[in-house]
Design a protein around this motif. Sequence first.
Motif, mmCIF file in Angstrom:
data_model
loop_
_atom_site.group_PDB
_atom_site.id
_atom_site.type_symbol
_atom_site.label_atom_id
_atom_site.label_comp_id
_atom_site.label_asym_id
_atom_site.label_seq_id
_atom_site.Cartn_x
_atom_site.Cartn_y
_atom_site.Cartn_z
ATOM 1 N N LEU A 14 126.461 -14.635 -41.672
ATOM 2 C CA LEU A 14 126.293 -14.290 -40.219
ATOM 3 C C LEU A 14 127.625 -13.860 -39.581
ATOM 4 O O LEU A 14 127.456 -13.295 -38.792
ATOM 5 N N SER A 15 128.787 -14.729 -39.898
ATOM 6 C CA SER A 15 129.744 -14.370 -39.145
ATOM 7 C C SER A 15 130.441 -12.880 -39.362
ATOM 8 O O SER A 15 130.810 -12.001 -38.377
ATOM 9 N N LYS A 16 130.117 -12.479 -40.627
ATOM 10 C CA LYS A 16 130.548 -10.948 -41.011
ATOM 11 C C LYS A 16 129.771 -9.844 -40.152
ATOM 12 O O LYS A 16 130.002 -8.869 -40.044
ATOM 13 N N LYS A 17 128.620 -10.464 -39.965
ATOM 14 C CA LYS A 17 127.524 -9.550 -39.023
ATOM 15 C C LYS A 17 127.653 -9.595 -37.563
ATOM 16 O O LYS A 17 126.767 -9.103 -36.982
ATOM 17 N N GLY A 18 128.543 -10.567 -37.219
ATOM 18 C CA GLY A 18 129.047 -10.541 -35.779
ATOM 19 C C GLY A 18 128.229 -11.769 -34.992
ATOM 20 O O GLY A 18 128.357 -11.718 -33.848
ATOM 21 N N VAL A 19 127.758 -12.830 -35.757
ATOM 22 C CA VAL A 19 127.303 -13.716 -35.004
ATOM 23 C C VAL A 19 128.461 -14.707 -34.860
ATOM 24 O O VAL A 19 128.947 -15.274 -35.452
ATOM 25 N N SER A 20 128.495 -14.986 -33.314
ATOM 26 C CA SER A 20 129.749 -16.065 -32.879
ATOM 27 C C SER A 20 129.573 -17.331 -33.571
ATOM 28 O O SER A 20 128.221 -17.744 -33.766
ATOM 29 N N ARG A 21 130.512 -18.065 -33.513
ATOM 30 C CA ARG A 21 130.435 -19.666 -33.877
ATOM 31 C C ARG A 21 129.642 -20.311 -32.958
ATOM 32 O O ARG A 21 128.713 -21.179 -33.164
#
Lengths: 362, 213
Positions: A14-21
């Motif tokens: 998810l984080s690689k796809k740009g979903v923020s923490r």
Amino acid sequence: MSTVRDDQSIWEGLSKKGVSRRDFMKFCSTMAATLALPSSFVPRIAEALEKKQKPYAVWLEFQDCAGDTESILRATKPTIAQIVLDVISLEYHETIMAGAGKAAEKARDDVVKNQKGKYIAIVEGAIPTKDGGIYCTIAGRTALDIAKEVCGNAAFTINVGSCSCWGGVPSANPNPTGAVGTGEAVSGITYVNIPGCAHNVENATATIVHYLTFGSLPPVDSHHRPLFGYGKRIHDNCERRAHFDAGQFVRKWGDEGHRRGWCLYEMGCKGPEAYYNCPTVKYNSGTCWPVQAGHPCMACAADHNWDAFGPIYKRLENVPGAGYQTSADKIGLGVAAVAAAGVAAHAIARAVKGKPKDEEDK
Amino acid sequence: MIKRIYVWEFPVRLTHWLNVLSILALAVTGIYIGAPYLFAVNENQFIMAKMRYVHFISSYVFTVSFLVRIYWMFAGNKFSRWRQFVPISKERLETLYGATAYYCFLREKCPRVIGHTALAGVTYLLLFILFLIEILTGFALYSQSHIGAFWTLMGGWLFAVMGEGTVRLVHHMITWLIAVFVIVHIYIAWLNDLSERNGLMSSIFSGYKSVEE
């Protein structure tokens, strides 16, 4: 669609796809709330999604309207849609996959062969059983045949939408194709039902998150529905309930009561006998649900609501054999009137006939 | 010579009148719950909430009254025993025909019995069956808002047998069958009191019937 899965965890993906923490934690909180868990479980859910890899999933579509697929795709907040689709590694989904023909079938076969007993089968749509199941075939195979193979080899099956739970619209009387739910069509499988027409994607996702976090499926009721989503009555959580208790009812479409948002009970609302978290979780990313929009509940998440719950816009079933507009009350009142008339006729007849002789003597 | 006989014992009379009151309350509130006929002037009246409250309280009174009467079928005097309701003896079968013929103007006189005629007994048996179905379907509908093993046992299990809509319809229709019974019941009691001059009407208050020797 790629059949090769990266080895990163759900959160890493998810984080690689740009979903923020922040969005990720929001998602975990939403899931905890949907599962009726206290906020102390949010870190545990987050931890599970940080460590666990995406489970493989195969989405089967049979006799249906693709409404449950729409339900997933129509999430308005893009990050939520991303997260929902990224919690699982969806290897096969007829409606949204890019692959076609043999390549698509191979993607599914590979999962069944290589991930035997480990993948999740998600079923949308009813399975016809009449005449050897010929009323729904994909690539020359019947739905029944495909379901037996895919669901039979899965870790468990999630039935999304009422059609795959108990047959839904295709199984409504007279049920020409002999449509049934997956649980009935394929015996011996472990499954969870997420009914609704369409199903609420948050409930399906919460079920998967529950599995990822606790390693087990959520507790279910006698209809295999998770208690977190189907344990409470719509009527008890309805925003119009106060109007019910007050005796303020919509009597006609567009009347004063309807404009003021009164109770839809008189318009045939099935909220008092339907169990679903519809009023709290709502649809369209939590913006609305039928009763809020001014339409009575039709118990879409209840077993065989088309046949067992009476007409959609009436509280009471029609009396068998009587016309559609004849209510039980009209017939009842008629029968009582006939009884009263009969009694009166008897009294008159007796008076005309006169008393028996010996009574007169007394 | 007219003799006064103690026919209806206290539990019989008590349950009769509890039935009258609770059925009246249940019918009035039940018909409202089924199709709200009153218009709320303002939101502070809580009409539906009050109707349901009275309906549920009355249903418990009715259920207990029903159970006491069933118990008394096995504990009471011969006029309240179960044999009055099940015409199995030859004599009872004869009065069953006799009473039916009387009401159809085929006979001049009603068979003279101190308790119920066999026809009345059979009618009450059918009525008790209707009561039982009403109680079961009622608790089934009640179990939708009151989840628990007790209410499942009291009637909730019905949903495994028939559809939700059917349970509701049956609950509704039996109300009207009971209304039919009430009309006929009062008429026949009055008719009997008049023709037999046995004090039938007052017997359900006092317990005593006047019988000619």
